[in-house]
Design an enzyme around this catalytic site. Structure first.
Site, mmCIF file in Angstrom:
data_model
loop_
_atom_site.group_PDB
_atom_site.id
_atom_site.type_symbol
_atom_site.label_atom_id
_atom_site.label_comp_id
_atom_site.label_asym_id
_atom_site.label_seq_id
_atom_site.Cartn_x
_atom_site.Cartn_y
_atom_site.Cartn_z
ATOM 1 N N SER A 6 48.702 45.248 45.149
ATOM 2 C CA SER A 6 47.558 44.555 45.850
ATOM 3 C C SER A 6 48.090 44.193 47.237
ATOM 4 C CB SER A 6 47.155 43.520 45.114
ATOM 5 O OG SER A 6 46.480 42.630 46.037
ATOM 6 N N HIS A 29 45.930 48.921 45.637
ATOM 7 C CA HIS A 29 44.660 48.093 45.166
ATOM 8 C C HIS A 29 44.026 47.235 46.163
ATOM 9 C CE1 HIS A 29 42.792 46.007 41.809
ATOM 10 N NE2 HIS A 29 42.837 44.809 42.539
ATOM 11 N N ASP A 31 41.802 44.214 47.394
ATOM 12 C CA ASP A 31 40.997 42.910 46.845
ATOM 13 C C ASP A 31 39.869 42.764 48.021
ATOM 14 O OD1 ASP A 31 42.145 42.258 44.299
ATOM 15 O OD2 ASP A 31 43.876 42.263 45.334
ATOM 16 N N MET A 33 36.877 40.399 48.839
ATOM 17 C CA MET A 33 36.246 38.930 48.686
ATOM 18 C C MET A 33 35.226 38.884 49.576
ATOM 19 S SD MET A 33 39.586 37.182 47.691
ATOM 20 C CE MET A 33 40.895 37.884 46.718
ATOM 21 N N HIS A 62 38.677 46.912 44.508
ATOM 22 C CA HIS A 62 38.355 45.893 43.541
ATOM 23 C C HIS A 62 37.174 44.850 44.623
ATOM 24 C CE1 HIS A 62 39.526 42.132 41.097
ATOM 25 N NE2 HIS A 62 38.297 42.513 40.984
ATOM 26 N N MET A 64 35.239 42.007 44.678
ATOM 27 C CA MET A 64 34.794 40.597 44.105
ATOM 28 C C MET A 64 33.733 39.975 44.962
ATOM 29 S SD MET A 64 38.617 39.375 43.452
ATOM 30 C CE MET A 64 39.677 40.500 44.619
ATOM 31 N N MET A 132 40.905 40.568 34.015
ATOM 32 C CA MET A 132 41.372 39.704 35.020
ATOM 33 C C MET A 132 42.396 38.990 34.362
ATOM 34 S SD MET A 132 40.291 40.661 38.197
ATOM 35 C CE MET A 132 41.344 39.397 38.831
ATOM 36 N N ASP A 170 45.038 42.454 36.184
ATOM 37 C CA ASP A 170 45.112 42.191 37.646
ATOM 38 C C ASP A 170 45.209 40.726 37.452
ATOM 39 O OD1 ASP A 170 44.936 41.856 40.327
ATOM 40 O OD2 ASP A 170 42.933 42.562 40.416
HETATM 41 C C1 DX5 Z 1 42.945 38.269 42.611
HETATM 42 C C2 DX5 Z 1 43.150 39.624 43.122
HETATM 43 C C3 DX5 Z 1 44.534 40.229 42.720
HETATM 44 C C4 DX5 Z 1 45.458 39.414 43.197
HETATM 45 C C5 DX5 Z 1 46.754 39.778 42.195
HETATM 46 O O1 DX5 Z 1 41.717 37.819 42.813
HETATM 47 O O2 DX5 Z 1 42.022 40.367 42.424
HETATM 48 O O3 DX5 Z 1 44.525 41.334 42.809
HETATM 49 O O4 DX5 Z 1 45.768 39.939 44.698
HETATM 50 O O5 DX5 Z 1 47.907 39.005 42.978
HETATM 51 P P1 DX5 Z 1 49.015 38.454 42.297
HETATM 52 O O6 DX5 Z 1 49.795 39.632 41.803
HETATM 53 O O7 DX5 Z 1 49.820 37.575 43.218
HETATM 54 O O8 DX5 Z 1 48.592 37.773 41.288
HETATM 55 ZN ZN ZN Z 2 42.307 42.566 42.502
#
Ligand code: DX5
Ligand code: ZN
Length: 213
Positions: A6, A29, A31, A33, A62, A64, A132, A170
């Protein structure tokens, strides 16, 4: 084990260098948000497209976000393999159909407090189930190992119903927790802060992939 770094905790001022340091990964990946579904904002489709151009890795998006239906078209660009939305978001059924219609693989994710029973009715329609293992929103959190019960259940259901969706986790993945994931039957592990805090990421990826030894 397939590894999907990620970029959330990567150094965005040196993005090309960061992407070049993880070439041996299986997916990248992303993320996304919206500051509403999760208490954080990351980056959008414009930056995601730039990232896609700067890497040969297939993208694992992903979302969110509260209203993924509004964003699926934006994220259905070349290089994207999976678009994963959350079961806790709005318009889940319609959004899954739209992802499929756009020719992308469909992912569905649940947060740590959402029971696996809610995801099971969808298993026939998805290409990927994302469990998650931290509360979504931030990198660098601690792995919640009781989420492995969901992974075990998803494996059993996949076998019983002769389906072939991928099982991804994740959050909080490192050299220790990946072994637990492997034993539970995870196919793809997302790794953010653990990998990007390493000097030698290629070595880190190789070690994570070999979690079964
Ligand atoms: C959390 C994200 C993850 C995150 C993982 O909301 O969806 O993808 O970046 O990061 P680490 O590996 O640091 O937990
Ligand atoms: Zn993620």
């Amino acid at each position: 084990m397939l590894i999907a770094p990620s970029v959330l905790t990567a150094d965005f001022s040196n993005l090309k260098r960061e992407l070049d340091s993880i070439k041996s990964a299986d997916y990248l990946h992303l993320d996304i948000m919206d500051g509403h579904f999760v208490p954080n904002i990351s980056f959008g489709s414009h930056i995601s497209k730039m990232i896609g151009k700067a890497t040969d890795l297939k993208l694992d998006v992903h979302l969110m976000v509260t209203d993924p239906l509004n964003w699926v078209d934006e994220f259905s660009f070349d290089g994207v393999e999976y678009i994963t939305i959350h079961l806790e978001a709005n318009d889940v059924d319609e959004t899954l159909l739209k992802i499929k219609k756009n020719g992308k693989k469909v992912g569905l994710s649940i947060k740590p407090n959402t029971p696996i029973e809610k995801l099971i009715p969808y298993v026939g329609e998805i290409d990927l189930a994302l469990i998650m293992t931290v509360e979504p929103g931030f990198g660098g959190q601690k792995f919640i190992d009781r989420q492995m019960v969901k992974v075990i259940e998803l494996n059993q259901v996949r076998k019983d119903l002769k389906l072939n969706y991928m099982i991804e986790v994740d959050g909080g993945i490192n050299l220790e927790t990946i072994k637990i994931c492997h034993l539970a039957g995870v196919d793809i592990a997302v790794a953010g802060s653990y990998l990007f805090n390493l000097e030698n990421r290629e070595k880190g990826i190789a070690e994570l992939k070999k979690c079964d030894v």
